[in-house]
Design a protein around this motif. Structure first.
Motif, PDB file in Angstrom:
ATOM      1  N   LEU A  11       0.841  -1.189   0.000  1.00 22.11           N
ATOM      2  CA  LEU A  11       0.000   0.000   0.000  1.00 22.11           C
ATOM      3  C   LEU A  11       0.877   1.239   0.000  1.00 22.11           C
ATOM      4  N   VAL A  12       0.642   2.112  -0.963  1.00 24.43           N
ATOM      5  CA  VAL A  12       1.391   3.359  -1.058  1.00 24.43           C
ATOM      6  C   VAL A  12       0.442   4.507  -1.353  1.00 24.43           C
ATOM      7  N   GLN A  13       0.881   5.717  -1.033  1.00 25.58           N
ATOM      8  CA  GLN A  13       0.103   6.905  -1.334  1.00 25.58           C
ATOM      9  C   GLN A  13       0.326   7.340  -2.775  1.00 25.58           C
ATOM     10  N   PRO A  14      -0.634   8.050  -3.354  1.00 27.53           N
ATOM     11  CA  PRO A  14      -0.415   8.581  -4.699  1.00 27.53           C
ATOM     12  C   PRO A  14       0.876   9.380  -4.775  1.00 27.53           C
ATOM     13  N   GLY A  15       1.621   9.171  -5.842  1.00 26.00           N
ATOM     14  CA  GLY A  15       2.908   9.811  -6.006  1.00 26.00           C
ATOM     15  C   GLY A  15       4.066   9.013  -5.452  1.00 26.00           C
ATOM     16  N   GLY A  16       3.770   7.949  -4.732  1.00 23.17           N
ATOM     17  CA  GLY A  16       4.802   7.118  -4.150  1.00 23.17           C
ATOM     18  C   GLY A  16       5.397   6.141  -5.140  1.00 23.17           C
ATOM     19  N   SER A  17       6.304   5.309  -4.633  1.00 21.95           N
ATOM     20  CA  SER A  17       7.021   4.359  -5.472  1.00 21.95           C
ATOM     21  C   SER A  17       7.023   2.973  -4.854  1.00 21.95           C
ATOM     22  N   LEU A  18       7.089   1.982  -5.711  1.00 16.39           N
ATOM     23  CA  LEU A  18       7.267   0.598  -5.318  1.00 16.39           C
ATOM     24  C   LEU A  18       8.183  -0.079  -6.319  1.00 16.39           C
ATOM     25  N   ARG A  19       8.890  -1.096  -5.866  1.00 12.00           N
ATOM     26  CA  ARG A  19       9.703  -1.911  -6.749  1.00 12.00           C
ATOM     27  C   ARG A  19       9.257  -3.362  -6.623  1.00 12.00           C
ATOM     28  N   LEU A  20       8.760  -3.916  -7.711  1.00 10.94           N
ATOM     29  CA  LEU A  20       8.358  -5.303  -7.754  1.00 10.94           C
ATOM     30  C   LEU A  20       9.508  -6.148  -8.283  1.00 10.94           C
ATOM     31  N   SER A  21       9.667  -7.320  -7.714  1.00  9.70           N
ATOM     32  CA  SER A  21      10.688  -8.238  -8.183  1.00  9.70           C
ATOM     33  C   SER A  21      10.069  -9.593  -8.464  1.00  9.70           C
ATOM     34  N   CYS A  22      10.637 -10.274  -9.433  1.00  7.26           N
ATOM     35  CA  CYS A  22      10.200 -11.605  -9.819  1.00  7.26           C
ATOM     36  C   CYS A  22      11.431 -12.468  -9.962  1.00  7.26           C
ATOM     37  N   THR A  23      11.491 -13.525  -9.175  1.00  9.41           N
ATOM     38  CA  THR A  23      12.619 -14.433  -9.208  1.00  9.41           C
ATOM     39  C   THR A  23      12.206 -15.738  -9.866  1.00  9.41           C
ATOM     40  N   ALA A  24      12.965 -16.161 -10.852  1.00  7.50           N
ATOM     41  CA  ALA A  24      12.668 -17.376 -11.596  1.00  7.50           C
ATOM     42  C   ALA A  24      13.537 -18.527 -11.121  1.00  7.50           C
ATOM     43  N   SER A  25      12.951 -19.705 -11.106  1.00 10.44           N
ATOM     44  CA  SER A  25      13.693 -20.911 -10.773  1.00 10.44           C
ATOM     45  C   SER A  25      13.225 -22.042 -11.671  1.00 10.44           C
ATOM     46  N   GLY A  26      13.997 -23.117 -11.694  1.00 10.15           N
ATOM     47  CA  GLY A  26      13.680 -24.233 -12.559  1.00 10.15           C
ATOM     48  C   GLY A  26      14.452 -24.155 -13.864  1.00 10.15           C
ATOM     49  N   ILE A  27      14.140 -25.073 -14.746  1.00  8.87           N
ATOM     50  CA  ILE A  27      14.802 -25.123 -16.040  1.00  8.87           C
ATOM     51  C   ILE A  27      14.141 -24.128 -16.981  1.00  8.87           C
ATOM     52  N   VAL A  60       2.650  -0.371 -21.620  1.00  8.07           N
ATOM     53  CA  VAL A  60       1.336   0.189 -21.891  1.00  8.07           C
ATOM     54  C   VAL A  60       1.437   1.710 -21.748  1.00  8.07           C
ATOM     55  N   ASP A  61       0.692   2.434 -22.579  1.00 14.27           N
ATOM     56  CA  ASP A  61       0.833   3.884 -22.635  1.00 14.27           C
ATOM     57  C   ASP A  61       0.663   4.558 -21.275  1.00 14.27           C
ATOM     58  N   SER A  62      -0.216   4.037 -20.458  1.00 16.36           N
ATOM     59  CA  SER A  62      -0.541   4.686 -19.201  1.00 16.36           C
ATOM     60  C   SER A  62       0.604   4.693 -18.189  1.00 16.36           C
ATOM     61  N   VAL A  63       1.628   3.870 -18.398  1.00 19.45           N
ATOM     62  CA  VAL A  63       2.734   3.810 -17.441  1.00 19.45           C
ATOM     63  C   VAL A  63       4.041   4.320 -18.019  1.00 19.45           C
ATOM     64  N   LYS A  64       4.053   4.689 -19.280  1.00 22.24           N
ATOM     65  CA  LYS A  64       5.279   5.169 -19.903  1.00 22.24           C
ATOM     66  C   LYS A  64       5.797   6.410 -19.181  1.00 22.24           C
ATOM     67  N   GLY A  65       7.081   6.416 -18.906  1.00 21.20           N
ATOM     68  CA  GLY A  65       7.692   7.507 -18.184  1.00 21.20           C
ATOM     69  C   GLY A  65       7.636   7.365 -16.686  1.00 21.20           C
ATOM     70  N   ARG A  66       6.852   6.416 -16.184  1.00 20.14           N
ATOM     71  CA  ARG A  66       6.722   6.206 -14.749  1.00 20.14           C
ATOM     72  C   ARG A  66       7.260   4.850 -14.300  1.00 20.14           C
ATOM     73  N   PHE A  67       7.092   3.832 -15.138  1.00 19.22           N
ATOM     74  CA  PHE A  67       7.525   2.481 -14.805  1.00 19.22           C
ATOM     75  C   PHE A  67       8.735   2.105 -15.646  1.00 19.22           C
ATOM     76  N   THR A  68       9.613   1.296 -15.075  1.00 14.55           N
ATOM     77  CA  THR A  68      10.779   0.799 -15.781  1.00 14.55           C
ATOM     78  C   THR A  68      10.953  -0.680 -15.499  1.00 14.55           C
ATOM     79  N   ILE A  69      11.026  -1.482 -16.552  1.00 12.72           N
ATOM     80  CA  ILE A  69      11.277  -2.904 -16.402  1.00 12.72           C
ATOM     81  C   ILE A  69      12.741  -3.182 -16.693  1.00 12.72           C
ATOM     82  N   SER A  70      13.332  -4.077 -15.930  1.00 13.97           N
ATOM     83  CA  SER A  70      14.728  -4.411 -16.109  1.00 13.97           C
ATOM     84  C   SER A  70      14.978  -5.851 -15.685  1.00 13.97           C
TER      85      SER A  70
END
Length: 119
Positions: A11-27, A60-70
């Motif tokens: 839960l974050v306030q408008p204007g805040g930031s979060l970083r999501l991570s996804c860890t892969a395992s297996g073949i 997606v257009d709505s997140v361009k300039g705000r979200f970064t995938i890496s």
């Protein structure tokens, strides 16, 4: 089997930031792209951001300039940095791995992590 585990929602306030991570395992093989999708109640799941094996990115257009995938290949992780969050970003976010293309395509999904943007 490929397993994807997400973390970083909350839960974050408008204007805040979060970083999501996804860890892969297996073949992991025939990898074509990794991405993040989101789904709000009563709405269709939509692609938020995607990064291909060639490091091309798509948003997606709505997140361009705000979200970064890496990617962090050494840690087998895909990250989504989300800045300037808006209430409209509230959804369950899912990590996706696409293996191959066309009729030989396989898709794997994480369990989802809730992102809530509210005052």
């Amino acid at each position: 089997q490929v397993q994807l585990v997400e973390s970083g929602g909350g839960l974050v306030q408008p204007g805040g930031s979060l970083r999501l991570s996804c860890t892969a395992s297996g073949i992991i093989f025939r990898i074509y792209a990794m991405g993040w999708y989101r789904q709000a109640p009563g709405k269709q799941r939509e692609l938020v951001a995607q990064i291909t094996s060639g490091s091309d990115t798509n948003y997606v257009d709505s997140v361009k300039g705000r979200f970064t995938i890496s990617r962090d290949n050494a840690k087998k992780m895909v990250l989504l940095q989300m800045n300037s969050l808006k209430p409209e970003d509230t959804a369950v976010y899912y990590c996706n791995a696409q293996m191959g293309q066309g009729r030989f395509q396989d898709n794997y999904w994480g369990q989802g992590t809730q992102v809530t943007v509210s005052s």
